[in-house]
Scaffold this motif. Structure first.
Motif, short mmCIF file in Angstrom:
data_model
loop_
_atom_site.label_atom_id
_atom_site.label_comp_id
_atom_site.label_asym_id
_atom_site.label_seq_id
_atom_site.Cartn_x
_atom_site.Cartn_y
_atom_site.Cartn_z
N ALA A 20 3.13 17.91 -12.03
CA ALA A 20 2.51 17.27 -10.80
C ALA A 20 2.26 15.70 -11.50
CB ALA A 20 1.09 17.65 -10.52
N ASN A 21 2.88 14.88 -10.41
CA ASN A 21 2.89 13.37 -10.71
C ASN A 21 1.58 12.52 -10.50
OD1 ASN A 21 4.00 10.94 -11.35
ND2 ASN A 21 4.28 10.39 -9.44
N VAL A 22 0.96 11.78 -11.49
CA VAL A 22 -0.26 11.14 -11.20
C VAL A 22 0.04 9.62 -11.10
CG1 VAL A 22 -2.36 10.39 -12.48
CG2 VAL A 22 -1.54 12.77 -12.67
N ILE A 23 -0.63 9.18 -10.09
CA ILE A 23 0.00 7.75 -9.43
C ILE A 23 -1.13 6.73 -10.07
CG2 ILE A 23 0.14 6.10 -7.67
CD1 ILE A 23 0.65 8.79 -5.85
N SER A 24 -2.41 6.88 -10.43
CA SER A 24 -3.13 5.98 -10.85
C SER A 24 -4.48 6.70 -11.51
CB SER A 24 -3.62 4.88 -9.87
OG SER A 24 -4.82 4.27 -10.24
N ILE A 25 -5.27 6.30 -12.40
CA ILE A 25 -6.42 6.97 -13.18
C ILE A 25 -7.45 5.91 -13.40
CG2 ILE A 25 -6.94 8.12 -15.31
CD1 ILE A 25 -4.00 8.69 -15.91
N VAL A 69 -7.15 17.49 -18.95
CA VAL A 69 -6.88 17.47 -17.53
C VAL A 69 -5.25 16.92 -17.15
CG1 VAL A 69 -7.27 15.74 -15.77
CG2 VAL A 69 -9.44 16.52 -17.08
N PHE A 70 -4.50 15.99 -17.97
CA PHE A 70 -3.43 15.49 -17.62
C PHE A 70 -2.46 16.43 -18.26
CE2 PHE A 70 -6.32 11.80 -17.10
CZ PHE A 70 -6.15 11.63 -15.83
N ALA A 103 0.96 -1.14 0.01
CA ALA A 103 0.11 -0.11 -0.06
C ALA A 103 0.94 1.20 -0.05
CB ALA A 103 -1.01 -0.07 1.22
N GLN A 104 0.30 2.34 -0.62
CA GLN A 104 0.97 3.61 -0.61
C GLN A 104 0.09 4.40 0.32
OE1 GLN A 104 2.27 5.06 -4.53
NE2 GLN A 104 2.71 7.09 -3.64
N ASN A 105 0.42 4.85 1.00
CA ASN A 105 -0.23 5.69 2.17
C ASN A 105 -0.15 7.32 1.80
OD1 ASN A 105 -1.22 3.72 3.56
ND2 ASN A 105 0.60 3.57 4.89
N GLU A 106 -1.22 8.01 2.42
CA GLU A 106 -1.00 9.49 2.01
C GLU A 106 -1.26 9.78 0.86
OE1 GLU A 106 2.34 11.31 4.63
OE2 GLU A 106 1.51 9.92 6.11
N VAL A 107 -2.34 9.20 0.21
CA VAL A 107 -2.55 9.62 -1.16
C VAL A 107 -4.01 10.18 -1.12
CG1 VAL A 107 -1.27 8.10 -2.24
CG2 VAL A 107 -3.55 7.39 -1.90
N ALA A 108 -4.34 10.89 -2.33
CA ALA A 108 -5.82 11.68 -2.42
C ALA A 108 -6.22 11.22 -3.60
CB ALA A 108 -5.46 13.09 -2.46
N PHE A 137 -8.33 10.45 -10.60
CA PHE A 137 -6.97 9.93 -10.41
C PHE A 137 -6.41 10.39 -9.12
CE2 PHE A 137 -6.99 14.48 -12.16
CZ PHE A 137 -6.12 14.98 -10.91
N VAL A 138 -5.17 9.47 -8.75
CA VAL A 138 -4.71 9.31 -7.59
C VAL A 138 -3.53 10.26 -7.35
CG1 VAL A 138 -3.61 7.98 -5.77
CG2 VAL A 138 -5.55 7.17 -7.10
N VAL A 139 -3.30 11.11 -6.53
CA VAL A 139 -1.94 11.94 -6.53
C VAL A 139 -1.60 11.51 -5.04
CG1 VAL A 139 -2.29 13.50 -8.10
CG2 VAL A 139 -3.30 14.08 -5.97
N ASP A 140 -0.09 12.08 -4.64
CA ASP A 140 0.07 12.18 -3.43
C ASP A 140 -0.66 13.46 -2.61
OD1 ASP A 140 3.25 11.20 -2.57
OD2 ASP A 140 2.40 12.82 -1.34
N GLU A 141 -0.93 13.09 -1.52
CA GLU A 141 -1.48 14.05 -0.57
C GLU A 141 -1.02 15.23 -0.90
OE1 GLU A 141 -3.86 11.89 2.69
OE2 GLU A 141 -2.16 13.41 3.55
N ALA A 142 0.24 15.35 -0.87
CA ALA A 142 0.98 16.88 -0.77
C ALA A 142 0.62 17.61 -2.27
CB ALA A 142 2.43 16.69 -0.65
N ASP A 143 0.14 17.08 -3.14
CA ASP A 143 0.13 17.58 -4.48
C ASP A 143 -1.59 17.88 -4.79
OD1 ASP A 143 2.64 17.27 -5.13
OD2 ASP A 143 2.38 15.28 -6.31
N MET A 144 -2.25 17.25 -3.85
CA MET A 144 -3.76 17.53 -4.30
C MET A 144 -4.33 18.75 -4.47
SD MET A 144 -6.79 16.26 -1.54
CE MET A 144 -6.68 17.80 -0.71
N GLU A 145 -3.96 19.69 -3.77
CA GLU A 145 -4.48 21.12 -3.73
C GLU A 145 -4.11 21.64 -5.12
OE1 GLU A 145 -4.34 23.31 -0.33
OE2 GLU A 145 -5.57 22.29 0.79
N ASP A 146 -2.84 21.53 -5.30
CA ASP A 146 -2.24 22.12 -6.73
C ASP A 146 -2.89 21.42 -7.79
OD1 ASP A 146 -0.39 23.77 -5.58
OD2 ASP A 146 1.13 22.64 -5.52
N ALA A 147 -3.18 20.26 -7.73
CA ALA A 147 -3.87 19.49 -8.89
C ALA A 147 -5.36 20.19 -9.35
CB ALA A 147 -3.79 17.92 -8.73
#
Ligand code: ASP
Ligand code: MG
Length: 470
Positions: free
Chosen positions: A429-434, A420-421, A396-401, A445-455
């Motif tokens: 901004a890195n996208v982990i899964s779509i 969008v992409f 699992a990868q935690n702290e994602v959004a 799509f899934v991003v790192d929590e830290a990137d969420m607001e920017d995305a």
């Protein structure tokens, strides 16, 4: 006739209650009939719940203190909203009776040392019972005919305490029998939201935030003209204004769009609220008690055609992305079924799923608090495959959004995903899964929590949601 629901902040103090009274009176003039559904005052459900929880854990004091703070808050609101001494006196007695029930419940929970789901429903139902009585009395104080009605008499559910499901036929019958005669006599019923009862009369609740759902259920069962949700924002917005300052209120959206937006974290509406409205084609309106002259957002089956393919962008954080991967999974039927059965047996709900067509990797998103349970369940379910190396890894990868881009106009419109992409790519901004469902109403799509607001900001800007009209 309008069914209208007042949320916790719209009843949070005497001033807000007065505002709600004005709104009911005005709507009675304009539309003829009102059924009002109330939440508990803001924060009260949490107070009740934590008092009951601490009582179960052996704390014999907190619930007594909670009783006095509940009494103070409701008393104060009442004196601000009600002028006549006689009405005040009578209401005070009703409030104290409910609070003494609260104390007895908590005392029993403390003695038993256990809080069951059924007991919890009995305790938390008190918040709505208090506000229903206060609003009804405040209306009477202003010369209107109004009466508090317990939803336990009108909303009938199954016995799943904490998130009970309504039995619509039974509810329709009960709601019409109890409420239509009141309306016919010119009496406005003030119904407790959130709470309900089984056929046997045991108190249940519809899940946190469930009084929106109560309003929609009653709207459908009484064939209301519209259901209005009075809250503390101007409606459904293109994005969370705390994240995107230029976000705008949407004047009209479809049921499907509202459902997607609320499932994916837009906090204006309890997600289940849409269902009863759709079934009967009843329009829902989100309106702001602090800004009642604004039209808010209308939610209907067929909104006016709009230029906008994308209507809104929402996000949820605090999630984990769980991956099951292995070359041995290729072409083996039943792997996905076993993955999701294992997760479902743990009672864990899955927010998003993605599988690449090489079939060597299934990933899905769940709430982070469930991740340990999910991993353990999966390791047990795939014990043999892990030993034989048909499944290489479960992790699992935690702290994602999840960020969700929503709009019915995306269906059949090429180039949306590219935009969008593209917007994300431009800013690195890195996208982990779509994932995109085949309804094409939602690209998630899934991003790192830290990137969420920017995305969210990048996409909002790319689609010019802050400026163009809709
Ligand atoms: N009072 C309940 C809660 O806080 C229901 C609601 O507010 O809609 O969850
Ligand atoms: Mg609410």
């Amino acid at each position: 006739m309008i069914v209208m629901k007042f949320g916790g902040t719209s009843l949070g103090d005497g001033e807000s209650i007065n505002r709600a009274v004005d709104i009911v009176i005005q709507t009675l003039k304009d539309k003829g009939g009102v059924v009002a559904v109330v939440s508990a005052m803001s924060g009260i459900t949490d107070t009740l719940l934590s008092a009951a929880t601490s009582a179960a854990q052996g704390d014999g004091e907190s619930f007594r203190r909670a009783r006095w703070s509940l009494s103070d808050r409701h008393r104060l609101a009442m004196t601000e909203a009600i002028t006549r001494e006689e009405t005040r006196q009578q209401l005070m007695e009703e409030i104290e009776a409910l609070l003494s029930d609260f104390e007895s419940f908590c005392r029993s929970i403390h003695i038993l040392g256990e809080l069951t789901a059924r007991g919890s429903d009995a305790v938390v139902s008190l918040g709505e019972k208090l506000t229903a009585r206060i609003l009804a009395a405040a209306l009477r104080d202003r010369g209107e005919r109004a009466t508090a009605v317990e939803a336990t008499e009108v909303v009938i559910t199954n016995g799943r305490h904490g998130s009970a499901a309504p039995l619509m036929d039974e509810t329709r019958e009960a709601a019409q029998a109890r409420l239509l005669p009141l309306l016919a006599q010119g009496v406005t019923p003030i119904v407790t939201g959130f709470i309900a009862a089984t056929k046997e009369g045991v108190t249940t609740t519809l899940g946190r935030g469930g009084s929106d759902y109560t309003a929609a259920i009653l709207g459908a069962c009484l064939d209301a003209d519209e259901v209005w949700i009075w809250t503390d924002v101007d409606g459904v917005m293109t994005a969370d204004p705390r994240v995107v300052p230029e976000a705008r209120t949407l004047s009209e959206i479809s049921y499907a769009e509202a459902a997607e937006l609320s499932y994916f974290g837009a906090k204006v509406l309890h997600p289940k609220t849409i269902l009863p409205a759709v079934e009967r084609g009843i329009p829902l309106r989100i309106v702001n008690t602090f800004n009642p002259s604004k039209p808010g957002t209308l939610i209907v089956a067929e909104p006016q055609p709009s230029e906008l393919a994308v209507k809104g962008i929402t996000s949820i954080e605090g999630l984990s992305l769980v991956t099951v991967e292995g070359r041995g999974m290729l072409g083996v039927p039943g792997v996905a079924a076993r993955v999701f059965t294992a997760v479902a047996q743990e009672g864990i709900s899955v927010l998003m799923i993605s599988q690449s067509s090489s079939e060597q990797n299934i990933c899905f998103v769940i709430r982070q608090e469930a991740v340990e349970r999910a991993l353990t369940a999966l390791e047990m379910a795939f014990e043999t495959e892990l030993a034989r190396r048909n499944v290489d890894r479960i992790w699992a990868q935690n702290e994602v959004a999840i960020v969700a881009v929503v709009g019915a106009g995306m269906k059949g419109t090429p180039g949306i995903a590219a935009k969008v992409f593209g917007a994300l790519g431009k800013h690195g901004a890195n996208v982990i899964s779509i994932a995109q469902g085949s309804s094409e109403y939602n690209i998630s799509f899934v991003v790192d929590e830290a990137d969420m607001e920017d995305a969210v900001r990048y996409i909002h800007r790319e689609f010019r949601l802050g400026r163009s009209g809709c």
